[in-house]
Design a protein around this motif. Structure first.
Motif, PDB file in Angstrom:
ATOM      1  N   GLY A  63       3.761   0.101  -1.167  1.00 42.57           N
ATOM      2  CA  GLY A  63       3.986  -1.058  -2.030  1.00 42.57           C
ATOM      3  C   GLY A  63       3.064  -2.187  -1.602  1.00 42.57           C
ATOM      4  O   GLY A  63       2.824  -2.374  -0.408  1.00 42.57           O
ATOM      5  N   VAL A  64       2.537  -2.930  -2.568  1.00 43.54           N
ATOM      6  CA  VAL A  64       1.636  -4.046  -2.264  1.00 43.54           C
ATOM      7  C   VAL A  64       2.254  -5.332  -2.800  1.00 43.54           C
ATOM      8  O   VAL A  64       2.631  -5.406  -3.979  1.00 43.54           O
ATOM      9  CB  VAL A  64       0.240  -3.818  -2.893  1.00 43.54           C
ATOM     10  N   HIS A  99      -7.290  -5.576  -3.627  1.00 43.00           N
ATOM     11  CA  HIS A  99      -8.282  -4.804  -2.859  1.00 43.00           C
ATOM     12  C   HIS A  99      -7.583  -3.789  -1.951  1.00 43.00           C
ATOM     13  O   HIS A  99      -8.119  -2.713  -1.688  1.00 43.00           O
ATOM     14  CB  HIS A  99      -9.187  -5.746  -2.061  1.00 43.00           C
ATOM     15  N   HIS A 100      -6.392  -4.126  -1.489  1.00 43.87           N
ATOM     16  CA  HIS A 100      -5.595  -3.141  -0.744  1.00 43.87           C
ATOM     17  C   HIS A 100      -5.289  -1.954  -1.671  1.00 43.87           C
ATOM     18  O   HIS A 100      -5.453  -0.798  -1.309  1.00 43.87           O
ATOM     19  CB  HIS A 100      -4.262  -3.744  -0.279  1.00 43.87           C
ATOM     20  N   LEU A 101      -4.801  -2.323  -2.863  1.00 40.54           N
ATOM     21  CA  LEU A 101      -4.414  -1.313  -3.839  1.00 40.54           C
ATOM     22  C   LEU A 101      -5.580  -0.349  -4.115  1.00 40.54           C
ATOM     23  O   LEU A 101      -5.438   0.877  -4.045  1.00 40.54           O
ATOM     24  CB  LEU A 101      -4.041  -2.074  -5.120  1.00 40.54           C
ATOM     25  N   ALA A 102      -6.746  -0.938  -4.403  1.00 41.08           N
ATOM     26  CA  ALA A 102      -7.920  -0.117  -4.727  1.00 41.08           C
ATOM     27  C   ALA A 102      -8.287   0.783  -3.544  1.00 41.08           C
ATOM     28  O   ALA A 102      -8.640   1.949  -3.733  1.00 41.08           O
ATOM     29  CB  ALA A 102      -9.094  -1.018  -5.092  1.00 41.08           C
ATOM     30  N   ALA A 103      -8.186   0.249  -2.327  1.00 39.10           N
ATOM     31  CA  ALA A 103      -8.556   1.043  -1.142  1.00 39.10           C
ATOM     32  C   ALA A 103      -7.561   2.181  -0.916  1.00 39.10           C
ATOM     33  O   ALA A 103      -7.956   3.316  -0.622  1.00 39.10           O
ATOM     34  CB  ALA A 103      -8.623   0.139   0.090  1.00 39.10           C
ATOM     35  N   TYR A 104      -6.268   1.903  -1.052  1.00 36.09           N
ATOM     36  CA  TYR A 104      -5.270   2.978  -0.889  1.00 36.09           C
ATOM     37  C   TYR A 104      -5.524   4.092  -1.903  1.00 36.09           C
ATOM     38  O   TYR A 104      -5.341   5.276  -1.609  1.00 36.09           O
ATOM     39  CB  TYR A 104      -3.849   2.433  -1.101  1.00 36.09           C
ATOM     40  N   GLN A 105      -5.912   3.704  -3.103  1.00 38.53           N
ATOM     41  CA  GLN A 105      -6.074   4.716  -4.153  1.00 38.53           C
ATOM     42  C   GLN A 105      -7.234   5.674  -3.877  1.00 38.53           C
ATOM     43  O   GLN A 105      -7.351   6.700  -4.531  1.00 38.53           O
ATOM     44  CB  GLN A 105      -6.230   4.037  -5.520  1.00 38.53           C
ATOM     45  N   THR A 106      -8.085   5.343  -2.902  1.00 41.08           N
ATOM     46  CA  THR A 106      -9.171   6.279  -2.548  1.00 41.08           C
ATOM     47  C   THR A 106      -8.669   7.368  -1.601  1.00 41.08           C
ATOM     48  O   THR A 106      -9.391   8.307  -1.313  1.00 41.08           O
ATOM     49  CB  THR A 106     -10.340   5.552  -1.837  1.00 41.08           C
TER      50      THR A 106
END
Ligand code: NAD
Length: 352
Positions: A13-14, A22-29
């Motif tokens: 969760g963010v 940017h956390h969200l985008a990084a986790y999605q990788t």
């Protein structure tokens, strides 16, 4: 087996979707990480970012998200004032926490966060994102290999000619931010220098803070602004080394944006700095060998740097230590507290 090959196994969760996006985008990788819920008090921002990244479960507050969801990791990317209470609530909900910098408003709050993490048996990482660059990691490898010899002095800075966050927002209000450019920008450069130096133990600090330029700009705009626009500090460590830090949002320098960290060692020196006043970086090492002086510029790093988020997920999945620990975050907060105290009292301040 490399657990990264597994199907998504960590539920994330963010909270706070400015930097949090940017956390969200990084986790999605990461193939084994899934951002299942997001929270932001700003409904328009919540909808925009959740739609963009395809996150179905949305909350207006982080607190509500923690009550409703069963999560493994929570990223905290709210204004600084809320880092501690939200992180503590996340630990009580049984989550690991990746918290934005600065860790908290002050060292006392940072200690509360560490205690909550320990009580829950969960991990706390601080997003000291400037470590997570190819240049920073390549330099760290060289320092750790002993290329510089003993490091006895360092200088680390982040100045902006005129780069004060929008007047009227939380960055300029001490009760929401904890301070100005020192706690906002300086915290990154301080961590980078300390990390490269091996996080030596600080003993005393001499600092000062100023506010000549931003306060005049704020007055003109009728906006509230009660933090410094520049702060400086000298830190003396137990091993005899010293570190100088400078940070400003408004200073009469040439550069629009100027970041630089230098280490001075018995065998060599290094610099990590931004190029062309942008967020691109370069790294150099200066050596003396057999009476000759060499300059080495990093051409190709030895390893690509992961993002802090991917590193955190990997560390949890593989049960390995993570970087940028809460304890390191606390040490940074102790130094920041001491610089502000020294500025206020006009004398050096001892760190216990
Ligand atoms: N690592 C970096 O390079 C970096 C860069 C920028 C900001 N940051 C840090 O990230 C944090 C956020 O900064 P920002 O620039 O994104 O600020 P911001 O004001 O743009 O975003 C913060 C968001 O948090 C939301 N929020 C506040 N309280 C909340 C709550 N209880 N529940 C849910 N949402 C809540 C707000 O609505 C807002 O949208 C700060 O601590 C800042 O220092 C780090």
């Amino acid at each position: 087996m490399d657990k990264r090959d597994a199907t998504p196994s960590l539920r994330i969760g963010v909270i706070g979707l400015g930097m949090g996006r940017h956390h969200l985008a990084a986790y999605q990788t990461h193939p084994a990480a899934e951002v299942v819920a997001v929270a932001d008090m700003d409904q328009a921002r919540l909808t925009e970012i959740a739609d963009k990244y395809g996150v179905a479960r949305r909350y207006l507050t982080g607190e509500e998200m923690l009550e409703q969801e069963s999560l493994d990791i929570v990223s905290v990317a709210t204004p600084n004032k809320f880092h501690m209470p939200i992180a503590v609530a996340a630990f009580k909900a049984g989550c690991h926490v990746l918290c934005e910098k600065p860790m908290a408003m002050n060292a006392a709050e940072a200690r509360q966060m560490i205690a909550a993490a320990q009580a829950a048996g969960k991990r706390l990482m601080i997003n000291f994102s400037y470590r997570f660059s190819d240049q920073s990691m390549a330099l760290k490898d060289q320092v750790d290999a002993g290329v510089l010899g003993d490091v006895y002095f360092a200088r680390t800075l982040w100045h902006r000619r005129r780069g004060v966050p929008k007047f009227g927002g939380w960055f300029g209000q001490k009760e929401l931010s904890g301070g100005g450019p020192l706690i906002d920008l300086g915290v990154h450069r301080l961590d980078l220098a300390l990390w490269l130096m091996g996080y030596p133990k600080p003993v005393w600090v001499l600092g000062n803070a100023y506010n000549p330029i931003a306060s005049a700009m704020a007055r003109e705009q009728g906006a509230r602004y009660d933090v410094e626009d520049m702060a400086v500090g000298m830190i003396r460590f137990e091993n005899g080394a010293m570190l100088e830090i400078e940070a400003s949002w408004a200073a009469n320098v040439k550069e629009r944006e100027w970041m630089e960290t230098r280490l001075f060692g018995t065998q060599g020196g290094l610099v990590q700095r931004n190029t062309e006043e942008t967020y691109k970086f370069e790294a150099e090492i200066y050596l003396e060998r057999n009476g000759a002086h060499y300059d080495m510029a990093l051409h190709q790093p030895s390893r690509p740097a992961p993002s802090a988020m991917v590193h955190f997920v990997d560390s949890i999945l593989n049960d390995t230590p993570h970087m940028a620990t809460g304890e390191e975050g606390l040490l940074v907060m102790e130094i920041l507290d001491a610089i502000y105290k020294s500025a206020q009292e006009g004398r050096p301040v001892q760190i216990a």
